[in-house]
Design a protein around this motif. Sequence first.
Motif, PDB file in Angstrom:
ATOM      1  N   THR A 101       0.818  -1.212   0.000  1.00  0.00           N
ATOM      2  CA  THR A 101       0.000   0.000   0.000  1.00  0.00           C
ATOM      3  C   THR A 101       0.854   1.266   0.000  1.00  0.00           C
ATOM      4  N   VAL A 274      -6.869  -3.233  -2.575  1.00  0.00           N
ATOM      5  CA  VAL A 274      -6.840  -3.569  -1.153  1.00  0.00           C
ATOM      6  C   VAL A 274      -8.048  -4.426  -0.784  1.00  0.00           C
ATOM      7  N   LEU A 374      -2.959  -3.585   6.426  1.00  0.00           N
ATOM      8  CA  LEU A 374      -3.863  -3.040   5.409  1.00  0.00           C
ATOM      9  C   LEU A 374      -4.943  -2.181   6.060  1.00  0.00           C
ATOM     10  N   ILE A 378      -5.211   1.680   5.024  1.00  0.00           N
ATOM     11  CA  ILE A 378      -6.356   2.147   4.238  1.00  0.00           C
ATOM     12  C   ILE A 378      -7.135   3.225   4.986  1.00  0.00           C
TER      13      ILE A 378
END
Length: 545
Positions: A101, A274, A374, A378
């Motif tokens: 990411t 994602v 993640l 995010i």
Amino acid sequence: MTVEQMLPPSPLKGEHDSLPAVADTGSAARAERLMSFLRKYAEGRVNSALMDDRRSVTPAAILDLGKAGLFGLQVAQKYGGLELSHADAYRVIAQAAVMDTNLALIAGVHNAIGVTPIRVFGDDRTKAMVLPEIARGRSLATLAVSEPGAGSNVQGITTTATAVPGGYVVNGRKCWISLGAWAGHVNLVAKTTDEQGRPTGLSAFLVEGHSDGFVPGPEAVTLGMKAFPQNRIDISNLRLPSEALLGAEGQGMAVAQSAFYGGRGMLGGACVGVMKRCLQLTGRFAARRHVATGTLLHNGRVQQILSECVAATRAVEILVQQVAHDLDSGREVSPELYSACKILATELAFRVADWSVQLLGGRGYLDTNVIGQLFRDIRLLRIFEGATETLTVYMGSVISKEPRNLIELVSGRYRAVGTMELLGKTYDRLVAGLPAADRGLRAALRDKHILASITGELACWGLLSAMTEYTEHRTGTELDRYTAFWAGRQLHDRVQQAGDTKRQFEVLDAAFLSERIADYAREIGDVQQSLAGEDRQLDALLSRP
């Protein structure tokens, strides 16, 4: 294995799109080649946990990914870029987000808010000098707009660029600048004044990151995206030549908007990646984990949650594909569609990541099991490039004054006349349910903000419901049928909530809230830790006099 050896000799066939194909000039093949490289590179050259711990990307990554083309996704091939379509660029960013990411966000920021203003507003000389460097990752690019007192409100910036013979002198401070200390080229937005001090509007400049008077400050210590640098930038008597202008003087807002809009599609692509990665890992766990009733996957509640997550993922994918298709077809994308893409993609991606952590139970809370990172990473995207609440209120305010674009999209383009009628009736009920106007100016302003927020949220879900239903009619697949059903149900749930106007507008006023929160100090104290941490100051006997 070298970067060149990782690149496949021939392209792979891409996925089928739910929209009519736009003429392909080899973009899909170039995108597939890069995506295949990213998968191989992720396997042997990326350690996300290590980068997270060290708060820095692997040194070779920028060079390797630049050589592969990740930093020139939409730069023309004559300047050394890949010249991908928007659809293919968003697919590449989705794959990059699966790889890591932080690296995906670095690439997304660079390609969207860094490269786009130069591609669109740079003159031929600037493009020829700068684009070959940034297309290969030899120099990163970014945008500097935000300030301590001006985030989403671009008009509120105070950085000034005063005209002098031959150019400008810039002074001010920027904050939360992505890649601020790393970027070799920065698109800077400032308020320009002529030599007599008269304002001439907002203007944009292309600044070399190592210029005298352009000083990056400390790097922000963030909750997630720890290897993605964000800095304050202090600008003191920065001298720029007239040729540094991007576009004409006074076009700064247009330059900033080109960057923001470009970023929303890129963020949507990253969210798709994602979401799919979270569900890939969660589905694998659910199929292997045995509970009293069998595997977790065969538990009805788990199937219900995963069904919603898969539908949310497909809905965001449809939304992102629509933005890309419009751009690739030469159609102007409405601000409402851009806003819906940013709002829904980031909100639903976080929801999927949260459910993935939850379904993994204790394993989800272990930072070694990927999904935890993640989830942390995010979270930024709900704030980044425009917080959800700010965008929703703004979108609702615009639609309340001029609903034409929304009507054209929902009723005209997607033929969801019933959905538009439902939105219209719900809005009328909300307006009719507004509290009495005699409660004072502050209360009226508060109610206006709440009305705009509800309107913006309903518009997002109405648009998504119409779009997914239209896609279902085109494809007829089981997934698209369920996605349309799910999106419609989400819309109707929000319509039902909006119908309870007392619930929507009955809130505590600012004075009461301030007083009550201040009272907490008597109940829990007001603790501010002061134990010193590491001493990182240079010894006085070693520093410059």
